[in-house]
Enzyme design. Structure first.
Site, short mmCIF file in Angstrom:
data_model
loop_
_atom_site.label_atom_id
_atom_site.label_comp_id
_atom_site.label_asym_id
_atom_site.label_seq_id
_atom_site.Cartn_x
_atom_site.Cartn_y
_atom_site.Cartn_z
N CYS A 1 50.54 102.90 15.00
CA CYS A 1 51.38 103.55 16.00
C CYS A 1 52.14 104.94 15.98
CB CYS A 1 52.55 102.42 16.54
SG CYS A 1 52.93 101.69 15.04
N HIS B 1 59.20 104.00 18.70
CA HIS B 1 59.16 104.83 17.50
C HIS B 1 59.76 106.04 17.61
CE1 HIS B 1 57.48 101.18 15.79
NE2 HIS B 1 56.16 101.85 15.49
N1 LIG Z 1 53.16 96.41 17.75
C1 LIG Z 1 52.61 97.43 17.35
O1 LIG Z 1 53.41 98.65 17.71
C2 LIG Z 1 51.40 98.10 16.86
C3 LIG Z 1 50.81 99.26 17.03
C4 LIG Z 1 49.61 99.60 16.86
C5 LIG Z 1 48.71 98.50 16.09
N2 LIG Z 1 49.28 97.36 16.16
C6 LIG Z 1 48.34 96.30 15.65
O2 LIG Z 1 48.05 95.42 16.80
C7 LIG Z 1 47.75 94.05 16.28
C8 LIG Z 1 48.51 93.27 17.07
O3 LIG Z 1 50.06 93.33 16.79
P1 LIG Z 1 51.13 92.76 17.74
O4 LIG Z 1 52.44 93.64 17.36
O5 LIG Z 1 50.75 92.32 19.10
O6 LIG Z 1 51.23 91.25 16.99
P2 LIG Z 1 51.94 89.74 17.50
O7 LIG Z 1 52.77 90.01 18.26
O8 LIG Z 1 52.11 89.23 15.87
O9 LIG Z 1 50.76 89.20 18.06
C9 LIG Z 1 49.55 88.72 17.41
C10 LIG Z 1 48.42 88.30 18.20
O10 LIG Z 1 47.21 88.01 17.33
C11 LIG Z 1 46.70 86.67 17.71
N3 LIG Z 1 46.25 85.86 16.87
C12 LIG Z 1 46.55 85.74 15.51
N4 LIG Z 1 45.74 84.95 14.84
C13 LIG Z 1 44.67 84.82 15.45
C14 LIG Z 1 43.32 84.17 15.30
N5 LIG Z 1 43.03 83.68 14.07
N6 LIG Z 1 42.60 84.19 16.36
C15 LIG Z 1 43.03 84.79 17.55
N7 LIG Z 1 44.17 85.40 17.82
C16 LIG Z 1 45.05 85.44 16.88
C17 LIG Z 1 47.99 85.72 18.32
O11 LIG Z 1 47.84 84.83 18.89
P3 LIG Z 1 48.75 83.33 18.79
O12 LIG Z 1 50.01 83.52 19.45
O13 LIG Z 1 48.12 82.17 19.11
O14 LIG Z 1 48.97 83.29 17.35
C18 LIG Z 1 48.82 86.91 18.99
O15 LIG Z 1 48.24 86.93 20.31
C19 LIG Z 1 47.80 94.17 14.60
O16 LIG Z 1 46.96 94.50 14.07
C20 LIG Z 1 49.01 95.19 14.34
O17 LIG Z 1 48.62 96.07 13.29
C21 LIG Z 1 50.30 96.76 16.48
#
Ligand SMILES: NC(=O)c1ccc[n+]([C@@H]2O[C@H](COP(=O)([O-])OP(=O)(O)OC[C@H]3O[C@@H](n4cnc5c(N)ncnc54)[C@H](OP(=O)(O)O)[C@@H]3O)[C@@H](O)[C@H]2O)c1
Length: 344
Positions: free
Chosen positions: A130, A242
């Site tokens: 991000c 951010h």
């Molecule tokens: N947040 C940011 O600003 C940002 C920016 C760039 C990249 N990212 C990347 O995007 C990704 C997600 O981030 P987030 O902030 O959305 O995280 P989050 O809010 O913690 O959400 C994680 C998601 O992944 C799912 N998940 C976890 N384990 C799984 C599995 N074994 N099989 C299927 N689904 C699974 C979760 O489902 P459940 O609810 O069922 O557990 C949830 O939907 C990460 O790789 C992060 O590094 C985030």
């Protein structure tokens, strides 16, 4: 015929935003499916004015999916992206798992859309971190004009960048401060409420963190390998948005007025830069917006050809979900993907 799009991680911060943005931008999808882990099966996810029932990634058949927007973390992506790609869906991944793979394009459409053409080697396209995404959107037009030599950046990153549990931790710690309750730390190594933490992601041998390293290598891959960059990445008690204090050294002269004019007409950028109280953008105003905002543009008198600026964006949108949807749109606009024939 429209596309079938799967959103993996649909219950998470980024996944929910992906569904909202697909609906908002009227993405040409005939069908959108929401996938997450087994524990979320049957829960609901909003997609425009529709409600989708969440299904389990591990039991899902991807054979008629055209595009998979993946946002379920690095470990899930490492295991699942190759399988989904082999089933014929183009995977657009938000984790850091594939970003530095030479066979995987790392794309910010305003900056390097043409690099997407090599995606078919693995059928996977990576979204940058991000803090890198918003940075390169602002650096690219300035680099084209005056060639960037070196960038020094300090980030002020919101807790939503660490997922939904991190947002809950800021909320519950803040509440505990006011109610004299116990301040529990799980997601962050120190208390985040009313504090700042100069540490994001794991430490590396040289003392930098992985988050800082990602900004260096991703900027080189997306924009120009000759650019030198050093970063200090800091978590701040802000829910979404951010911010970055950025010092840029150019090869050629560039004035504040020129930089302002260039950024005013650059794709994805909005300049708000009045020299008065409130004449700049803070993360709070960036929430729900698509733009990368640039404020406080000024000369750095301590170096030749130096500028200093403040860059802010919604990390869940340009830093993740919006950029991923823009990548999918780029695939379609460049005629690199066709919807699969679906069973009647
Ligand atoms: N947040 C940011 O600003 C940002 C920016 C760039 C990249 N990212 C990347 O995007 C990704 C997600 O981030 P987030 O902030 O959305 O995280 P989050 O809010 O913690 O959400 C994680 C998601 O992944 C799912 N998940 C976890 N384990 C799984 C599995 N074994 N099989 C299927 N689904 C699974 C979760 O489902 P459940 O609810 O069922 O557990 C949830 O939907 C990460 O790789 C992060 O590094 C985030």
């Amino acid at each position: 015929m429209g596309y079938k799009v799967a959103v993996v991680g649909a219950t998470g911060n980024v996944g929910r935003e992906m569904l909202a943005i697909l609906a908002e931008r009227k993405f040409p999808a005939d069908e959108v499916v929401a996938l997450a882990s087994r524990k979320s099966v049957g829960t609901e996810a909003s997609f425009g004015d529709k409600i989708l029932k969440v299904k389990a990634l591990e039991y899902y058949d991807f054979s008629d999916v055209d595009i998979c927007l993946m946002s379920a973390g690095g470990a899930v992506s490492k295991e699942w992206s190759p399988k989904i790609a082999a089933a014929g869906a183009v995977v657009i991944d938000n984790s850091s798992a594939w970003r530095m793979d030479p066979d995987v394009p790392l794309i910010v459409p305003e900056v390097n859309a043409a690099a997407i053409d090599g995606f078919a080697k693995k059928n996977i396209i990576a979204n940058p971190n991000c803090s890198t995404a918003q940075l390169v959107v602002a650096l690219k037009p300035l680099h084209d004009k005056a060639t960037i030599k070196r960038v020094v950046v300090a980030t002020y990153q919101s807790v939503s960048g660490a997922g939904k549990d991190a947002m809950d931790e800021l909320f519950s710690q803040t509440k505990a401060v006011f109610t004299l309750g116990e301040i529990a730390t799980k997601k962050f190594p120190r208390r985040i409420a009313f504090n700042v933490i100069p540490h994001i992601d794991d430490f590396m041998e040289d003392g930098y963190t992985k988050e800082e390293w990602k900004m260096v290598v991703e900027t080189k891959k997306i924009l120009d390998p000759k650019i030198k960059l050093t970063a200090t990445c800091v978590r701040v008690p802000v829910f979404v948005g951010h911010s970055e204090a950025v010092n840029i050294e150019f090869e050629k002269p560039i004035s504040v007025e020129e930089a302002r004019e260039i950024l005013r007409s650059a794709p994805g950028c909005i300049v708000i830069d009045k020299h008065e109280p409130g004449g700049y953008v803070t993360p709070y105003e960036s929430v729900g917006e698509d733009a990368t905002y640039i404020s406080r543009i000024r000369t750095d008198p301590t170096i030749d050809n130096g500028l200093q600026m403040w860059i802010v964006s919604d990390n869940l949108r340009k830093g993740a979900a919006l950029n991923a949807v823009q990548i999918a749109e780029t695939l379609i606009n460049r005629k690199l993907i066709q919807a699969k024939k679906k069973a009647a």
